[in-house]
Motif scaffolding. Structure first.
Motif, PDB file in Angstrom:
ATOM      1  N   ASP A   1       2.818   8.976   6.705  1.00 29.89           N
ATOM      2  CA  ASP A   1       2.542   9.102   5.276  1.00 29.89           C
ATOM      3  C   ASP A   1       3.805   8.985   4.421  1.00 29.89           C
ATOM      4  O   ASP A   1       4.915   9.204   4.903  1.00 29.89           O
ATOM      5  CB  ASP A   1       1.929  10.482   4.963  1.00 29.89           C
TER       6      ASP A   1
ATOM      7  N   SER B   1      -3.381  13.126   4.110  1.00 31.78           N
ATOM      8  CA  SER B   1      -4.708  13.726   3.971  1.00 31.78           C
ATOM      9  C   SER B   1      -4.612  15.158   3.448  1.00 31.78           C
ATOM     10  O   SER B   1      -5.545  15.671   2.836  1.00 31.78           O
ATOM     11  CB  SER B   1      -5.447  13.702   5.309  1.00 31.78           C
TER      12      SER B   1
ATOM     13  N   ALA C   1       2.839  12.216  -8.981  1.00 31.88           N
ATOM     14  CA  ALA C   1       3.012  11.803  -7.587  1.00 31.88           C
ATOM     15  C   ALA C   1       2.594  10.354  -7.378  1.00 31.88           C
ATOM     16  O   ALA C   1       3.212   9.623  -6.592  1.00 31.88           O
ATOM     17  CB  ALA C   1       2.219  12.718  -6.660  1.00 31.88           C
ATOM     18  N   GLU C   2       1.560   9.916  -8.085  1.00 28.18           N
ATOM     19  CA  GLU C   2       1.095   8.533  -7.949  1.00 28.18           C
ATOM     20  C   GLU C   2       2.155   7.547  -8.437  1.00 28.18           C
ATOM     21  O   GLU C   2       2.429   6.536  -7.785  1.00 28.18           O
ATOM     22  CB  GLU C   2      -0.208   8.346  -8.727  1.00 28.18           C
TER      23      GLU C   2
ATOM     24  N   GLY D   1       2.080  16.499   4.338  1.00 26.14           N
ATOM     25  CA  GLY D   1       2.030  15.169   4.927  1.00 26.14           C
ATOM     26  C   GLY D   1       2.891  15.047   6.165  1.00 26.14           C
ATOM     27  O   GLY D   1       3.664  15.951   6.508  1.00 26.14           O
TER      28      GLY D   1
ATOM     29  N   GLN E   1       0.816  -1.200   0.000  1.00 24.96           N
ATOM     30  CA  GLN E   1       0.000   0.000   0.000  1.00 24.96           C
ATOM     31  C   GLN E   1       0.860   1.266   0.000  1.00 24.96           C
ATOM     32  O   GLN E   1       2.026   1.236   0.364  1.00 24.96           O
ATOM     33  CB  GLN E   1      -0.934   0.016   1.217  1.00 24.96           C
ATOM     34  N   VAL E   2       0.241   2.382  -0.397  1.00 24.62           N
ATOM     35  CA  VAL E   2       0.838   3.703  -0.282  1.00 24.62           C
ATOM     36  C   VAL E   2       0.027   4.478   0.743  1.00 24.62           C
ATOM     37  O   VAL E   2      -1.196   4.622   0.583  1.00 24.62           O
ATOM     38  CB  VAL E   2       0.838   4.455  -1.631  1.00 24.62           C
ATOM     39  N   GLU E   3       0.675   4.936   1.794  1.00 24.85           N
ATOM     40  CA  GLU E   3      -0.008   5.722   2.810  1.00 24.85           C
ATOM     41  C   GLU E   3      -0.039   7.185   2.366  1.00 24.85           C
ATOM     42  O   GLU E   3       0.959   7.895   2.479  1.00 24.85           O
ATOM     43  CB  GLU E   3       0.700   5.583   4.171  1.00 24.85           C
ATOM     44  N   TRP E   4      -1.173   7.611   1.841  1.00 25.18           N
ATOM     45  CA  TRP E   4      -1.307   8.965   1.309  1.00 25.18           C
ATOM     46  C   TRP E   4      -1.600   9.961   2.424  1.00 25.18           C
ATOM     47  O   TRP E   4      -2.361   9.667   3.348  1.00 25.18           O
ATOM     48  CB  TRP E   4      -2.434   9.027   0.281  1.00 25.18           C
TER      49      TRP E   4
ATOM     50  N   TYR F   1       5.205   7.646  -5.871  1.00 26.82           N
ATOM     51  CA  TYR F   1       4.973   6.965  -4.597  1.00 26.82           C
ATOM     52  C   TYR F   1       4.777   5.458  -4.784  1.00 26.82           C
ATOM     53  O   TYR F   1       5.213   4.657  -3.959  1.00 26.82           O
ATOM     54  CB  TYR F   1       3.757   7.562  -3.890  1.00 26.82           C
ATOM     55  N   ARG F   2       4.114   5.058  -5.878  1.00 28.90           N
ATOM     56  CA  ARG F   2       3.953   3.612  -6.119  1.00 28.90           C
ATOM     57  C   ARG F   2       5.307   2.958  -6.335  1.00 28.90           C
ATOM     58  O   ARG F   2       5.570   1.873  -5.813  1.00 28.90           O
ATOM     59  CB  ARG F   2       3.055   3.392  -7.340  1.00 28.90           C
TER      60      ARG F   2
ATOM     61  N   GLN G   1       7.060   2.599  -3.089  1.00 35.97           N
ATOM     62  CA  GLN G   1       6.497   1.463  -2.331  1.00 35.97           C
ATOM     63  C   GLN G   1       7.072   0.142  -2.819  1.00 35.97           C
ATOM     64  O   GLN G   1       7.448  -0.724  -2.012  1.00 35.97           O
ATOM     65  CB  GLN G   1       4.967   1.462  -2.469  1.00 35.97           C
TER      66      GLN G   1
END
Length: 348
Positions: free
Chosen positions: A68, A59, A113-114, A63, A54-57, A117-118, A121
């Motif tokens: 996060d 809020s 950013a997606e 961050g 998982q990626v802890e995004w 971060y992926r 991970q």
């Protein structure tokens, strides 16, 4: 930038991109196309209590590094020379025999950013020893932008080819490549172009090629493989027959089957692939399109088994096999770590 939690882990990622720079604070690149090929260096922090797969995004930006994924440092690199110099500096910090590169190409519907971060991970969970390099093409990160994304991926072929050539010309000892979803289209096309134009001078540096949930027409892929011929080293196709995103892609393509949801795994294995069938793995996303990210957690042990050679045509989950060290034993690991078995299929 976010404050640094001492329990978090930092990963330095190098970036090559066809995206347009974005002046908004903390954005770096957006979803529009740009030329020439651009570069950056980004340090991503993974929280101490990270959940594998998982990626802890956060809020809200920037961050909290305690809970996060956050960016610690980020900056542009001034062209190809700066990119290669930074890459070589990262490689030099590793001992001889460990100076590898891990190149990742993201898929459809992915903002900068997606993808960043992926990849962080996957690097973190797999404990990948190589220098991570993200090739990110101009996806707008919207479900309704499939045609735009497909055209952006196609337009990025030459730039990915250039990036691959730069990496192979660096001081890297081995280059491992992973592509996801539509990123497989641009990856296979770039490799096809390299093959047509005479290949790589340092092709022995090529390590593992992983095609995860590939959004490629199966017949197109077969024609590409006819150009390649059976590869010297087996490559990996990670697929899941319940991939809903590829089901939608299949519909858009007029019913033409997608490689990442292929049912004839025997045929794929005959092309020179090791097929990792994750159909029985419970996905962490509703579309079942991101299962490859869950595979990262077992990558070190899976790699160790595969390096011993795939000696059977099928490998399936049998808990009792863990004791005898057979290839089947590796499938015990996803039962514990992911929650369900996967299957391996290799050509004879």
């Amino acid at each position: 930038m976010a404050e640094v939690d001492p329990g978090s882990t930092a990963h330095t990622l190098l970036v090559a991109t066809t995206r347009k720079r974005d002046d908004r604070p903390g954005t770096l690149f957006n979803g529009e196309r740009a030329t020439p090929l651009d570069f950056a260096r980004v340090v991503v922090s993974v929280p101490e209590k990270h959940t594998e797969g998982q990626v802890e995004w956060a809020s809200s930006p920037p961050g909290n590094s305690k809970t996060d994924f956050v960016v610690r440092q980020a900056g542009y690199l001034d062209g190809e020379r700066a990119f290669v110099a930074t890459l070589n500096a990262q490689l030099a910090a590793k001992p001889k025999g460990k100076r590898n590169v891990f190149l990742f190409i993201h898929g459809y519907n992915t903002m900068f950013a997606e993808g960043l971060y992926r990849f962080a991970q996957v690097v973190h969970d797999s404990r990948a020893p190589g220098v991570p390099v993200l090739f990110t093409w101009a996806s707008r990160g919207q479900l309704t932008q499939y045609v735009y994304d497909n055209n952006s991926a196609t337009a990025a072929r030459d730039d990915l080819e250039r990036t691959i050539r730069l990496i192979f010309a660096s001081n890297a000892e081995q280059v491992n490549i992973m592509a996801h979803s539509m990123g497989n289209w641009v990856t296979v096309e770039a490799l096809r172009q390299i093959r047509i134009s005479g290949g790589l001078s340092e092709k022995s540096k090529l390590g593992r090629l992983v095609l995860a949930a590939p959004d490629i027409d199966t017949d197109v892929f077969k024609s590409q493989m006819r150009r390649f011929g059976k590869p010297e080293k087996p490559f990996f196709i990670v697929l899941s027959k319940d991939d809903k995103a590829l089901g939608a892609s299949n519909f858009i393509a007029g019913g033409s089957s997608r490689l990442g949801a292929a049912t004839d795994t025997e045929e794929l294995a005959a092309l020179g692939a090791i097929v990792v069938d994750m159909t029985e793995v419970k996905g962490l996303d509703a579309s079942n399109h991101g299962k490859f990210a869950q595979l990262a957690a077992v990558a070190p042990r899976l790699t160790a088994v595969l390096e011993g050679g795939v000696t059977t045509s099928h490998a399936a989950a049998h808990g009792e096999d863990i004791a005898n060290g057979s290839l089947e034993a590796i499938v015990k690991l996803p039962i514990t770590i992911i929650g369900a078995p996967f299957k391996l299929l290799a050509g004879r």
